[in-house]
Design a protein around this motif. Sequence first.
Motif, short mmCIF file in Angstrom:
data_model
loop_
_atom_site.label_atom_id
_atom_site.label_comp_id
_atom_site.label_asym_id
_atom_site.label_seq_id
_atom_site.Cartn_x
_atom_site.Cartn_y
_atom_site.Cartn_z
N MET A 1 18.07 -15.17 -35.02
CA MET A 1 18.34 -13.72 -34.34
C MET A 1 19.75 -13.40 -34.29
SD MET A 1 15.60 -13.21 -30.80
CE MET A 1 16.59 -14.69 -30.03
N SER A 2 20.02 -12.22 -34.46
CA SER A 2 21.23 -11.59 -33.89
C SER A 2 21.20 -11.45 -32.41
CB SER A 2 21.60 -10.32 -34.70
OG SER A 2 21.47 -10.25 -36.00
N VAL A 3 22.20 -11.75 -31.80
CA VAL A 3 22.09 -11.68 -30.35
C VAL A 3 23.30 -10.70 -29.81
CG1 VAL A 3 22.57 -12.80 -28.26
CG2 VAL A 3 21.58 -13.85 -30.30
N THR A 4 22.73 -9.67 -29.24
CA THR A 4 23.87 -8.70 -28.80
C THR A 4 23.78 -8.50 -27.12
OG1 THR A 4 24.65 -6.30 -29.25
CG2 THR A 4 22.27 -6.60 -29.08
N VAL A 5 24.25 -7.16 -26.78
CA VAL A 5 24.56 -7.30 -25.12
C VAL A 5 23.26 -7.18 -24.54
CG1 VAL A 5 25.10 -5.50 -23.54
CG2 VAL A 5 26.56 -5.67 -25.60
N PRO A 6 22.85 -7.93 -23.36
CA PRO A 6 23.96 -8.46 -22.68
C PRO A 6 23.65 -10.19 -22.61
CG PRO A 6 21.99 -8.14 -21.36
CD PRO A 6 21.62 -7.71 -22.78
N HIS A 7 23.19 -10.50 -24.10
CA HIS A 7 22.79 -12.08 -24.17
C HIS A 7 23.70 -12.83 -24.79
CE1 HIS A 7 19.23 -10.56 -22.57
NE2 HIS A 7 18.74 -9.99 -23.76
N LYS A 8 25.05 -12.47 -25.33
CA LYS A 8 26.08 -13.32 -26.00
C LYS A 8 26.49 -14.40 -25.50
CE LYS A 8 27.40 -9.66 -29.13
NZ LYS A 8 28.44 -8.92 -29.92
N GLU A 9 26.65 -14.18 -24.00
CA GLU A 9 27.11 -15.77 -23.30
C GLU A 9 26.18 -16.43 -22.94
OE1 GLU A 9 30.65 -12.59 -22.08
OE2 GLU A 9 28.84 -12.28 -22.56
N THR A 10 25.06 -15.73 -22.38
CA THR A 10 23.90 -16.49 -21.51
C THR A 10 22.81 -17.22 -22.58
OG1 THR A 10 22.48 -14.63 -21.81
CG2 THR A 10 23.79 -14.95 -19.87
N VAL A 11 22.99 -17.00 -23.91
CA VAL A 11 22.45 -17.74 -24.85
C VAL A 11 23.09 -19.11 -25.27
CG1 VAL A 11 23.86 -17.20 -27.00
CG2 VAL A 11 21.21 -17.69 -27.31
N LEU A 12 24.20 -19.38 -24.74
CA LEU A 12 24.88 -20.76 -24.84
C LEU A 12 24.25 -21.98 -24.48
CD1 LEU A 12 28.68 -19.84 -24.55
CD2 LEU A 12 27.38 -19.60 -26.50
N PRO A 13 23.52 -22.01 -23.16
CA PRO A 13 22.99 -23.15 -22.88
C PRO A 13 21.72 -23.41 -23.58
CG PRO A 13 23.25 -21.81 -20.96
CD PRO A 13 23.71 -21.04 -22.18
N GLU A 14 21.00 -22.51 -24.26
CA GLU A 14 19.91 -22.26 -25.39
C GLU A 14 20.30 -23.37 -26.50
OE1 GLU A 14 16.92 -21.87 -24.01
OE2 GLU A 14 17.59 -20.93 -22.30
N LEU A 15 21.52 -23.54 -26.88
CA LEU A 15 21.84 -24.06 -28.31
C LEU A 15 22.05 -25.56 -28.08
CD1 LEU A 15 24.30 -21.04 -28.87
CD2 LEU A 15 21.69 -21.18 -29.40
N ALA A 16 21.69 -26.10 -29.34
CA ALA A 16 21.59 -27.56 -29.37
C ALA A 16 23.04 -27.87 -30.19
CB ALA A 16 20.54 -28.17 -30.44
N ARG A 17 23.70 -26.71 -30.90
CA ARG A 17 24.61 -27.04 -31.83
C ARG A 17 25.61 -25.56 -31.76
NH1 ARG A 17 26.20 -26.54 -36.85
NH2 ARG A 17 24.27 -26.55 -37.64
N ILE A 18 26.93 -25.46 -31.69
CA ILE A 18 27.44 -24.34 -31.95
C ILE A 18 28.70 -24.70 -32.83
CG2 ILE A 18 26.93 -23.46 -29.70
CD1 ILE A 18 29.71 -24.51 -28.42
N ASP A 19 29.00 -23.63 -33.59
CA ASP A 19 30.20 -23.60 -34.42
C ASP A 19 31.64 -23.51 -33.77
OD1 ASP A 19 30.29 -21.08 -34.22
OD2 ASP A 19 30.39 -20.52 -36.02
N GLU A 20 32.51 -23.73 -34.55
CA GLU A 20 33.95 -23.53 -33.90
C GLU A 20 34.14 -22.22 -33.15
OE1 GLU A 20 38.69 -23.59 -35.61
OE2 GLU A 20 36.92 -24.58 -36.70
N GLU A 21 33.84 -21.26 -33.87
CA GLU A 21 34.22 -19.90 -33.04
C GLU A 21 33.52 -19.90 -31.96
OE1 GLU A 21 33.46 -20.31 -36.33
OE2 GLU A 21 35.31 -19.23 -37.52
N VAL A 22 32.25 -20.23 -31.82
CA VAL A 22 31.51 -19.94 -30.51
C VAL A 22 32.26 -20.94 -29.42
CG1 VAL A 22 29.19 -20.45 -29.53
CG2 VAL A 22 29.20 -19.63 -31.72
N ALA A 23 32.53 -22.19 -29.97
CA ALA A 23 33.22 -23.19 -28.82
C ALA A 23 34.49 -22.46 -28.28
CB ALA A 23 33.68 -24.51 -29.64
N ASP A 24 35.04 -21.81 -29.14
CA ASP A 24 36.47 -21.26 -28.72
C ASP A 24 36.30 -19.96 -27.98
OD1 ASP A 24 38.94 -19.58 -28.70
OD2 ASP A 24 39.78 -21.22 -30.01
#
Length: 502
Positions: A292-315
């Motif tokens: 999925m593409s994720v847009t407003v208002p879920h871009k930040e609240t999606v983080l706890p659902e993720l098992a792995r994130i890339d460098e950009e997301v981490a920053d």
Amino acid sequence: MNKTKICLTLTCKTIQEDLKIIEKYRPYIDMVELRADYLEEDECLHIRQFPRLANIPCILTIRRRIDGGLYVGGESARTMLFARAMAFADQNKKNNFAYVDFEDDFHIPSLQDACMAFGTRIIRSMHDMNNPVYDIIEKCNSMRKTGYEIPKIAFQPHTLDDVTHLFEVTKNFTDYDHILCAMGSLGTPSRILAHKIHSFLTYTSAPENLSNTNVIGHLDPITLHNIYHFKDLNDDTKIFGITGWPLAHTLSPELHNKGYKKHGMNCVYIPIRTPKLSEAMNFCDKVGVQGMSVTVPHKETVLPELARIDEEVADIRASNTIVKEAGQWCGYNTDASGFMTALKEFLGVDKLRHRRVAIIGAGGAARAIAYAIKKLGGKACIFNRTLINAKIIADKYGFKYAPLAQDSVYDLEMYSDIIIQTTSVGNGYFGPSNESNDPLYFYNFKGNENVYDIIYSPEITPMMSRAIASGCHVSNGYSMLRHQGYKQFKLFTGEEYGDDTN
């Protein structure tokens, strides 16, 4: 069961107008539904001839107001209207109505006998214009009095979970023909993915008449055909999508589905609207969405659902792209790289040294853009109504911050080499600038600013219109959408998007 048919619902005031609509969209449809409750009273006298004139399988519907229609007469008058429309059956069945829609509480033996005699199948329908329906299969079974009838259930979901339930309970529902749909914007997946609920047909409306079916949530047949490639969808189709709320204006389905078609991929990308991210994730898991593409208002609240994130997301601490990998959701951010490419094209430079940048807003998009500006060597000031949110981003990248208010005009002027608007204010708005549709309504453009608004619908927002009038160099966000979408496409499919000019 056969492939799901596309049915064009006709809601004009005259038969001639309806016939013109049929001719215009005939290449995209399999059948039509004549909504006689929309016809002018005198026109109803001639509906018996409609199937012959239309030369396409026709459903006759005279929908009562209680079921979402316009018919306000008594049941005796409506019975007579049905009888007149079905009288004097032609030996050529193409000249008769192929289907007639009777509500579940409308049982007239003489009409039912006529249907049996004339080869007209009964659609036995139930509509709940206010609430979801949960016992779907049980209701279909009870509505289907004979093997000749096609039960239909249309309901108004309260949440995306109500739509997910529809997909879940009907995934193996193939015993007989049935028609199912969830109405409204939440129910859009049930129309595009009608094959997954094994629906006999999906209803559409002509673009000219979509205002007549706003509450119902019809798509138009050209959109179904050209954007979603409806006829090509099957059980092997991989599903991707975009989630957000209200998600009223998005060109992402057009971009992604064009790419799938170009590469010959059996994939589809659909809108998955919901204010609750947990419901989007549940829909993906139950329906089999791969990314999925994720847009407003879920871009930040999606983080706890993720098992792995890339460098950009981490920053950035925001993800606009999630992909199912080895059974787990992984998060990426393509906003930053997409924006960097778009901004370089817009300015004709590779670096932003000595450039002062005003970033308007402090949401997920602003986080990605602040990251990009830092990478490109620019200096920035974050302007936001809630100052603490601006401070959080500014402190991370060594930027300044200020309130988004008239008192900050001096600060805006100091950082006006490039003004980047990242909020949703102005999305879908046309007309003159005002406080509700222009986040910089209080700022007078000088004409030397470079103005980039990440909104792309409309193409020119009220803020952009003022900037253009002042002589500014201006761009909307479509270039950012394209470049971040190309990277999403690669994450979803493993293939490069390639040239999108043809």
